[in-house]
Design an enzyme around this catalytic site. Sequence first.
Site, short mmCIF file in Angstrom:
data_model
loop_
_atom_site.label_atom_id
_atom_site.label_comp_id
_atom_site.label_asym_id
_atom_site.label_seq_id
_atom_site.Cartn_x
_atom_site.Cartn_y
_atom_site.Cartn_z
N LYS B 74 0.85 -1.20 0.00
CA LYS B 74 0.00 0.00 0.00
C LYS B 74 0.88 1.25 0.00
O LYS B 74 1.91 1.29 0.68
CB LYS B 74 -0.89 -0.03 1.25
CG LYS B 74 -1.99 1.04 1.27
CD LYS B 74 -2.85 0.87 2.52
CE LYS B 74 -4.01 1.85 2.58
NZ LYS B 74 -4.84 1.66 3.79
N SER B 149 -9.66 1.69 2.96
CA SER B 149 -8.81 2.48 2.10
C SER B 149 -7.77 1.67 1.34
O SER B 149 -7.19 2.15 0.37
CB SER B 149 -8.09 3.55 2.92
OG SER B 149 -7.21 2.93 3.85
N SER B 173 -9.72 -0.61 7.14
CA SER B 173 -9.20 -0.37 5.80
C SER B 173 -8.58 -1.57 5.10
O SER B 173 -8.33 -1.53 3.90
CB SER B 173 -8.17 0.76 5.83
OG SER B 173 -8.84 2.00 5.94
#
Lengths: 99, 486, 476
Positions: B74, B149, B173
């Site tokens: 990420k 996210s 997330s």
Amino acid sequence: MLLGGKMGFDIERLMRLALIYVDEDEASRLVNDLKRIMDFFNKINSLDVESVDPLYHVLDASGKLRSDKPEPKDTIEWIRRHSRVKGDMVVGPRTIVEE
Amino acid sequence: MRIEHIGVAEYIENARNDPEWVSEYYSVLFERIGKVEPEINSYITLADPEKAVKNAVESAKRKTTLAGLPVAVKDNISTKGMKTTCGSRILSNYVPPYDATAVRSIKEHGGVILGKTNLDEFAMGSTTETSFYGPTRNPWDLDRVPGGSSGGSAAAVAARIAPVSLGSDTGGSVRNPASFTGTVGFKPTYGVISRYGLIAYASSLDQIGIIGLSVEDIALLLDIVSGEDPRDSTSIAYPSAKSFYSSIKDGDRYLGDFKAVLVSEMWRGVDPDVNTVLKAVIGKLESNGLEVTEISIPEIEYALPTYYIIAMAEASSNLARYSGMLFGISKDPSGVDWVKYYSRIRGIGFGREVKRRIILGSYILSEGFFDQYYLKALKIRRLLKQRLVKVYGDHGFIISPTTPITAPRLGENIDDPLKLYALDVETVVANLVGGPSISVPAGFAGGLPVGLQITGPPLSDLDMLALAYRIEEIIGSGKTHAPPLG
Amino acid sequence: MRSIIGIELHIQVNRVGSKLFCSCPTNYYSAEANRNTCPVCLGLPGSLPVVNYSVIEKATRLALALSSRISGSLIFVRKHYFYPDLPKNYQISQYDRAGMVPFASGGYLDIGFGGSSKRIRIRRINIEEDPAKISYPEGDPLKSPYSLIDYNRSGMPLLEIVTEADMESSKEVRAFLEKILTLVDYLDICDPDLEGAFRVDANISIEGGERVEVKNIGSLRDVEKAINYELTRQRNIIRAGGSVKRETRHWDSARGVTVTSRAKEYEEDYRYFPDPDLPPIEITKEFIDNVSSNMPELPWVRAERFIESYGLSRYEANVLTSRRWLADYFENALKYYGNPSKLADLLINDFLGIVNEHGGSPRVVKGSPDKVGKLLSFLDRGVISIKILKQILPDVVLRDLDPEEIIRSRGLDVISDRSVIEKLVDEVFRENPKAVEDAKKNPKAINFLIGKVMAKTRGKAHPAIVREVVARKLRE
Ligand SMILES: [Zn+2]
């Protein structure tokens, strides 16, 4: 500029507090959002937790201490490549604020 | 070669036996990325293919633990020499001079960083639509969001353009996008994976997590990236000598060894189709020996506002450093005073949701509101922790939907922050309490994946993974279903 | 009109190897710009602080020496304000509020003043990080289009000492500061003579009036000047029938005045909250006991010992114990030279003069204490004159030259050989017949002849012998 009803947001003050510039269009939308979110937050007012201590750290583990051993780094090359520098000093804005 | 069903365990086995296989795997992988990625937009930055293959083959030859395994990371986890943007314009040119500890561990064990995945700006969102680099699309339906996210990390794994990925989970997330994309998403106990190098959103809630196709894959990578880190004062050593991977494989444990509980408040407002799918799965687990009870925890209704108050307060502090000085976007500051300079850079550099959260967070922490909101939220946090730890002790793991709905359409929630926040209603509890939580694929509703969430007390990670592994054996893993792509 | 002064003193912990929250070296005084930096002290995204054990140990020493109560829990908080010298735009510090606690509270320091002693109470001691250092291309921030930041100082450990408003004059403040600086030197916390080692903010008021905070005072000399300036300014306002406004003023060292911070300045709201990156660390009784049992001798204890054991005056004892290295030097030299009083006199009047001429730092002292002791022995034994001693002392102190070697190679030993001196006196008598006649009539004129003899030996002749020989020959 004070906007909003019972929960008034002084947007100028908020912009200064967070140091984020928002233009007028964005500001009115923002204030509307903030009011709605605060209403949502106000839900917590209905719970009585007077006798509860705040929880600052979720685990009970103690913090760590580091032994005092200096380890030189070579970050200067990175600074030279990625920051605005003059003679290895990083260039920043003026510190005198004009009102 | 087909790579859709190759998970971490199969990769490592093949790569260690035959380094030549690695270069073939990588060429198929990059070919697939070339075909699929333009539709999905799961990566912000991709590794140079030639270098990646070279590293991987080399690593396989050396018979390292990960043998050149490609890992998607990420884009809020720092990678030395590789752009790390947090999905934000303000960090669009930021190249960290250091690796996050988790990334360093992957590299040291012979893993290869395949690329940096898309996310909601600074991980603030649940749909990956607030990214400055455009939204990521759900591989199961390109008109829908992948969740967030860590939407890029989940979509890449679901689309089989990464076998496994790192995400971060502040309020769900990792689990939310796993649920929306039919993948497994695991958030360990706070502190089990070092946060050093994870760009902070809300430090007391943030935790690096793993997204993969199976529980086994997650346990394998968890063995690599977990561990106490002298650079992170909040990191802990998991109190077990055994590896997560070998523990869950332990044949001695049956579903009947576990207890689970349904909290009635967590099933309220759940989409009927999601409810049906999950209740059927739970029925199946019960008939396989899992003991399931049901209780009510009224205080859990306060979890969502409590979570958002704490997250925004901490975010306003963590994001103060973005001011166009040492790193990130900047302008020539000559002749501009610092108040104007910072306000402008931050005004241009942050997106709307991030601005909302920073401004509201600053407000909550300011004189006159601190006690009423911030301190009160921390009190509720303690209350919730006390209540839940008791529930876990008495009734076992909490089983719930990961999200109350399946993946919404792009643009459906983005303009209404409260609608957006409501997506996290099931997931934030684990972050508030600090315990582990996992989302496993539980089937489909209307053609879209549905996730089942397990949440437990701090340091129950090993048991939770073992339970999830048994559940997977019964209901099948996400590995068997690939979205129709490419 | 009674003046009331309290201070906030920031002491830089420069006697540790690494910074407060990262392992960057602290020796930035000699480093080029931005060399002592890393992701942590640059505030790069994702970096995290980890507390330096030594800093906590040293803070504990200070708290013990000031009789402060040490909190059982070490809690760091974030203090938020934006400024170009603050990389994270918050400072990791400590605070007193629910969920937060200063490192130590209460305590006191007694200062000797005007022959009596006065107790200055300590309110609290905090540990915090130093911001980076700002400079300006044109020197003056007003005239400079931009600022320049050197992050070498960023993350240096600071100890903040806040006093109660117990001081009544600039002299008392100075006495307090001098004593604290001596103390932190002894506790191996801080070399107070390094640039930027301490900074003072003073809260100054005239009884009954509003309080003015004067910030940014960086030296002992400036402390007195700034406080006197501000007290005079406030008295003048009151005398003119006005009232002092509550405000923050800055000390402008170059102009020697305090200036108001802009009238319409934004009022900071620091938004303190416990730093979630730093869980509390328990400060155990065992830890404190351990630090306590390893405390170095405190300066005021040592001064008393110097008075009692060596018979020094209070003044001498205070000067010699004002820095730990100096007191050590004195006691080491005593091993080679047994007269404490003469040694003290030399160190205070001559040795320190040389050191101060060269910047005041002990680093300029190269000569070991035994050499200074040796010099004094030579003086006592009549090998050299006091004049010669003072002449060669700088070479011994600054260049570590051996006194014996200097005396031999430069031929500096005193001439006390009577036959040599008699010959010289005869010469002078032959060359100055008129002066000889004068001296026979007027005893005061004898000095002229002695001076001539001394001149011939470039001062090396033993003056007492010369006088005796000249007098005898005049009588002959
Ligand atoms: Zn550093």
